[in-house]
Design a protein around this motif. Structure first.
Motif, PDB file in Angstrom:
ATOM      1  N   CYS A 105       0.789  -0.034  14.186  1.00 22.79           N
ATOM      2  CA  CYS A 105       0.582   0.142  12.750  1.00 22.79           C
ATOM      3  C   CYS A 105      -0.864  -0.143  12.326  1.00 22.79           C
ATOM      4  O   CYS A 105      -1.127  -0.384  11.140  1.00 22.79           O
ATOM      5  N   ALA A 106      -1.776  -0.142  13.260  1.00 22.44           N
ATOM      6  CA  ALA A 106      -3.196  -0.384  12.936  1.00 22.44           C
ATOM      7  C   ALA A 106      -3.697   0.651  11.937  1.00 22.44           C
ATOM      8  O   ALA A 106      -3.247   1.803  11.925  1.00 22.44           O
ATOM      9  N   SER A 143      -5.510  -1.756  -0.336  1.00 20.34           N
ATOM     10  CA  SER A 143      -5.513  -1.040   0.939  1.00 20.34           C
ATOM     11  C   SER A 143      -5.015  -1.895   2.104  1.00 20.34           C
ATOM     12  O   SER A 143      -4.724  -1.375   3.181  1.00 20.34           O
ATOM     13  N   GLU A 144      -4.923  -3.206   1.901  1.00 23.25           N
ATOM     14  CA  GLU A 144      -4.411  -4.070   2.963  1.00 23.25           C
ATOM     15  C   GLU A 144      -2.888  -3.960   3.037  1.00 23.25           C
ATOM     16  O   GLU A 144      -2.211  -3.828   2.015  1.00 23.25           O
ATOM     17  N   ARG A 145      -2.350  -4.033   4.276  1.00 25.54           N
ATOM     18  CA  ARG A 145      -0.938  -3.739   4.486  1.00 25.54           C
ATOM     19  C   ARG A 145      -0.172  -4.932   5.030  1.00 25.54           C
ATOM     20  O   ARG A 145      -0.713  -5.787   5.717  1.00 25.54           O
ATOM     21  N   ILE A 146       1.132  -4.902   4.718  1.00 26.64           N
ATOM     22  CA  ILE A 146       2.067  -5.941   5.138  1.00 26.64           C
ATOM     23  C   ILE A 146       3.236  -5.271   5.859  1.00 26.64           C
ATOM     24  O   ILE A 146       3.709  -4.204   5.444  1.00 26.64           O
ATOM     25  N   LEU A 159      -5.146  -4.875  11.432  1.00 29.40           N
ATOM     26  CA  LEU A 159      -3.742  -4.936  11.795  1.00 29.40           C
ATOM     27  C   LEU A 159      -2.964  -5.501  10.615  1.00 29.40           C
ATOM     28  O   LEU A 159      -3.426  -6.425   9.948  1.00 29.40           O
ATOM     29  N   PRO A 160      -1.782  -4.968  10.326  1.00 28.93           N
ATOM     30  CA  PRO A 160      -1.017  -5.491   9.192  1.00 28.93           C
ATOM     31  C   PRO A 160      -0.517  -6.915   9.471  1.00 28.93           C
ATOM     32  O   PRO A 160      -0.238  -7.278  10.615  1.00 28.93           O
TER      33      PRO A 160
END
Length: 311
Positions: free
Chosen positions: A18-19, A66-69, A29-30
């Motif tokens: 998921c990078a 834009s940062e992911r979890i 990386l999330p």
């Protein structure tokens, strides 16, 4: 329509799969939320937990959108307005939601502006070659009597593409490419109307038939993903009347005469006797026995008087 998924990757492998790149173009990386709730499985069914990718802004107000979890969520959306104390008492199926009614039905308007405006969740599952990114929406339900909140999601479906139309008239809404994934997740910058333009059928998908073992959610082995051949060659089974006819023919048919055993050929090697010598009658032996027989015969033929004179 979509009733089974698979995500059997270990957690660290799934994280690397998921990078993504943030707004500054840096590889990221999330981060995980409740990582211990993630359970890899070859056969995920509704009401089980699956990993969902979403914007960090849903959990932190000042975060970069834009940062992911990555967060494990229950498959089958439980809306925040649901008043019962048990999610299983929900009277309708929320495993999937149609793209053409997603903005109309109350079950998908959770009261959370984020969920209604951005349809901001995105499920990631593994299809044995690459991560399959399917668009969805999520919500957060709190029990009326208090307790742990429940995060749940539903998969958005669209009209099936031409390649899949013979299998089913609906298919998951697949976000094809990193740009589509980024726009779908970034509800802070992309409006709901713009995000819905990403929802459409796509032919960019590989698929194959699998075994009926996936119908039982307790089966959790690689066999659930292994390709199977739909064309099964079966030996014809004779009916009762056909079997009787075959038995009658076997009884009436004359027995086949066994062929004579082939004669053994003479070896083509010289023999010490008649192979090179002509067969001819043996010559009479001349000896005393032959002379005596001739003399006796002559004595029987002569008259007795002559025989006495000679004496």
């Amino acid at each position: 329509m979509c009733g089974r998924t698979s995500c059997h990757l270990p957690r660290d492998v799934l994280t690397r799969a998921c990078a993504y790149r943030d707004r500054q173009g840096q590889q990221r990386l999330p981060a995980w939320r409740d990582p211990d709730k993630y359970c890899p499985s070859y056969n995920k069914s509704p009401q089980s937990d699956s990993p969902v990718l979403l914007s960090r802004l849903h959990f932190e107000k000042d975060a970069d959108p834009s940062e992911r979890i990555l967060a494990p969520m229950r498959w089958g959306l439980v809306p925040s307005w649901f008043k019962e104390d048990d999610p299983s008492k929900l009277q309708f199926n929320t495993t999937n939601c149609r793209s053409d009614t997603i903005m109309e039905k109350r079950s998908f308007k959770s009261g959370s502006v984020d969920a209604a405006d951005g349809a901001e969740s995105q499920e990631k599952v593994w299809d044995n070659w690459r991560l399959l990114t399917m668009a969805g929406i999520f919500d957060c339900w709190a029990p009326p009597e208090g307790g742990d909140v429940l995060y749940s999601y539903t998969v958005i479906t669209v009209d099936s593409c031409k390649r899949l139309s013979d299998i089913h008239h609906r298919m998951p809404a697949i976000l094809d490419g990193e740009e589509a994934v980024s726009k779908w997740l970034d509800f802070g910058q992309v409006s709901a109307q713009e995000a819905m333009k990403l929802i459409h059928p796509t032919d960019n998908i590989a698929f194959h038939p699998v075994s009926p073992v996936v119908n039982n959610s307790r089966n959790n082995t690689p066999e659930c993903l292994a390709p199977v051949d739909l064309v099964v060659k079966k030996e014809p089974t004779p009916s009762g009347s056909s079997q009787k006819m075959l038995q009658w023919l076997a009884a009436k048919s004359p027995k086949k005469k066994e062929p004579d055993a082939p004669q053994k050929e003479e070896p083509d090697v010289p023999r010490w006797s008649s192979q090179f010598l002509q067969h001819s009658p043996l010559p009479r032996k001349r000896g005393g026995a032959g002379l005596l027989q001739r003399w006796l015969k002559r004595e029987e033929e002569e008259p007795a008087a002559k025989r006495a004179h000679s004496q």
